[in-house]
Design a protein around this motif. Structure first.
Motif, short mmCIF file in Angstrom:
data_model
loop_
_atom_site.label_atom_id
_atom_site.label_comp_id
_atom_site.label_asym_id
_atom_site.label_seq_id
_atom_site.Cartn_x
_atom_site.Cartn_y
_atom_site.Cartn_z
N ASN A 1 -3.68 -104.12 34.92
CA ASN A 1 -3.44 -104.07 33.33
C ASN A 1 -5.09 -102.77 33.79
OD1 ASN A 1 -4.61 -103.45 30.70
ND2 ASN A 1 -4.27 -105.66 30.66
N SER A 2 -5.12 -101.51 33.11
CA SER A 2 -5.85 -100.25 34.13
C SER A 2 -6.84 -100.48 32.26
CB SER A 2 -5.32 -98.71 33.83
OG SER A 2 -4.61 -98.55 32.95
N GLY A 3 -5.82 -100.67 31.15
CA GLY A 3 -6.61 -100.75 29.49
C GLY A 3 -8.00 -101.93 30.48
N VAL B 1 -10.29 -101.63 32.16
CA VAL B 1 -11.23 -101.84 32.79
C VAL B 1 -12.03 -100.83 31.96
CG1 VAL B 1 -12.24 -99.67 34.31
CG2 VAL B 1 -9.83 -100.96 34.72
N TYR B 2 -10.99 -100.33 30.63
CA TYR B 2 -12.17 -99.42 29.85
C TYR B 2 -12.28 -100.99 28.84
CZ TYR B 2 -9.39 -95.17 30.51
OH TYR B 2 -8.97 -94.00 31.86
N ARG B 3 -11.91 -101.56 28.91
CA ARG B 3 -12.13 -103.15 27.82
C ARG B 3 -13.30 -103.52 28.56
NH1 ARG B 3 -9.05 -104.61 23.71
NH2 ARG B 3 -7.04 -104.34 23.79
N ALA C 1 -13.44 -109.54 26.38
CA ALA C 1 -12.30 -108.17 26.82
C ALA C 1 -11.54 -107.97 25.56
CB ALA C 1 -11.93 -107.53 28.11
N ARG C 2 -11.13 -108.46 24.73
CA ARG C 2 -10.20 -108.43 23.31
C ARG C 2 -10.73 -108.91 22.25
NH1 ARG C 2 -5.67 -107.35 26.85
NH2 ARG C 2 -4.80 -106.74 23.82
N SER C 3 -11.91 -108.69 22.16
CA SER C 3 -13.14 -109.28 20.98
C SER C 3 -12.62 -107.89 19.45
CB SER C 3 -14.44 -109.24 20.74
OG SER C 3 -15.08 -108.23 21.44
N ASP D 1 -4.19 -97.30 14.31
CA ASP D 1 -5.63 -95.49 14.36
C ASP D 1 -5.33 -95.63 16.03
OD1 ASP D 1 -6.26 -96.34 12.09
OD2 ASP D 1 -7.94 -97.52 11.90
N ARG D 2 -5.31 -96.93 16.70
CA ARG D 2 -6.03 -97.16 18.21
C ARG D 2 -4.44 -95.95 18.53
NH1 ARG D 2 -6.35 -100.96 21.92
NH2 ARG D 2 -5.69 -102.68 20.25
N ASP D 3 -3.78 -95.69 18.15
CA ASP D 3 -2.27 -94.71 19.15
C ASP D 3 -2.43 -93.62 18.58
OD1 ASP D 3 -1.12 -97.27 20.21
OD2 ASP D 3 0.61 -97.60 18.40
O1 DC Z 1 -3.56 -101.07 26.64
P1 DC Z 1 -4.98 -101.72 25.88
O2 DC Z 1 -4.87 -101.67 24.62
O3 DC Z 1 -5.74 -103.08 26.52
O4 DC Z 1 -5.84 -100.69 26.63
C1 DC Z 1 -7.12 -100.14 25.36
C2 DC Z 1 -7.79 -99.31 24.87
O5 DC Z 1 -7.73 -97.95 26.64
C3 DC Z 1 -6.53 -98.26 24.20
O6 DC Z 1 -7.34 -96.91 23.38
C4 DC Z 1 -6.01 -97.27 25.21
C5 DC Z 1 -7.03 -97.25 26.25
N1 DC Z 1 -6.48 -97.50 27.83
C6 DC Z 1 -6.41 -95.70 27.32
O7 DC Z 1 -6.63 -94.60 27.25
N2 DC Z 1 -5.48 -95.61 29.44
C7 DC Z 1 -5.32 -96.28 30.12
N3 DC Z 1 -4.59 -96.21 31.23
C8 DC Z 1 -5.27 -97.94 29.96
C9 DC Z 1 -5.85 -97.89 28.46
#
Ligand code: DC
Length: 237
Positions: A49-51, A53-55, A105-107, A183-185
């Motif tokens: 889950n690459s997200g 890493v950002y989280r 990470a999901r707070s 918003d996030r999308d």
């Molecule tokens: O999938 P997620 O909701 O856990 O992702 C968290 C945030 O990270 C979301 O704003 C999208 C961003 N993200 C990204 O920009 N590129 C990725 N490959 C994965 C997640």
């Protein structure tokens, strides 16, 4: 599901990853995480889950009181962070300075800040080799927003999973989360660095009215067509 090479895509690297990579992109709550996990299990390969890493990085920044707006401090703080991404038990684990964020990470704080952090072109560039390195040793199903377009553009095995916004909102609520996926999308689609897009050579799937099993079956069929090395034997998918 048609397949055509995406020759016009920017950022395409010529080399295919050393190990097979299935790239799954799509917006929040499109069902891609559940599907990616289940697909990885069926294939007997690692789920990433690459997200996360950002989280995890966002979590690390919040702990230090740093926001993306404080740009020089943001960069210095990230440079000083020890970011470890490892496959353990067929799943990606992320540690920041030796610690996993777990549920934090999901707070709500991370939910609110993560798309701003993920919009940083500087950070995304820094993370590319980390993501790519994972495919040096492991076959992967990696999900995210730019896996088929920027991280592994040369993989032949790519999917874009979407769902009706109302369905996605309901799925999010069922997960017990109350953040605004709209918003996030918007942030993920409108940023300049690797915005959320369906790669031209990705198989597109609308999961609104499909069960997880149905989606996974469709993905397996498509992988078979694209020549993915599927496991053999009595438990083969
Ligand atoms: O999938 P997620 O909701 O856990 O992702 C968290 C945030 O990270 C979301 O704003 C999208 C961003 N993200 C990204 O920009 N590129 C990725 N490959 C994965 C997640």
């Amino acid at each position: 599901m048609p397949w055509a090479p995406a020759r016009s895509e920017p950022n395409r690297i010529a080399e295919a990853p050393r190990c097979p990579v299935v790239a799954i992109d799509g917006p929040s709550a499109s069902g891609k995480s559940t599907v990616a996990k289940s697909l990885a299990q069926a294939l007997g390969i690692a789920y990433c889950n690459s997200g996360l890493v950002y989280r995890a990085i966002t979590w690390g920044l919040i702990a230090k009181g740093v926001t993306i707006e404080r740009e020089p401090v943001f960069k210095t703080t990230v440079r000083q962070m020890k970011i470890e991404c490892q496959i353990e038990g067929n799943e990606l684990h992320v540690r920041i300075d030796g610690k996993e964020p777990g549920q934090e990470a999901r707070s709500p704080e991370v939910n609110a800040a993560v798309s701003h952090v993920a919009a940083s072109p500087w950070l995304r560039k820094r993370l590319l080799p980390i993501f790519r390195q994972l495919a040096e040793e492991h076959s992967l199903v990696m999900e995210g927003r730019d896996i088929g377009t920027a991280v592994f553009p040369a993989t032949r095995y790519k999917f874009y999973i979407d769902a009706d916004p109302k369905v996605r909102e309901q799925r999010r609520q069922k997960q017990g989360e109350t953040d605004s996926i709209e918003d996030r999308d918007w942030e993920d689609r409108s940023r300049t660095a690797a915005p959320l897009r369906c790669a031209a050579d990705a198989a597109f799937l609308d999961s609104s009215r499909m069960t997880v099993e149905e989606v996974v079956r469709r993905l397996l069929d498509e992988l078979r067509k694209r020549g993915f090395p599927l496991p053999e034997g009595p438990s083969a998918p």
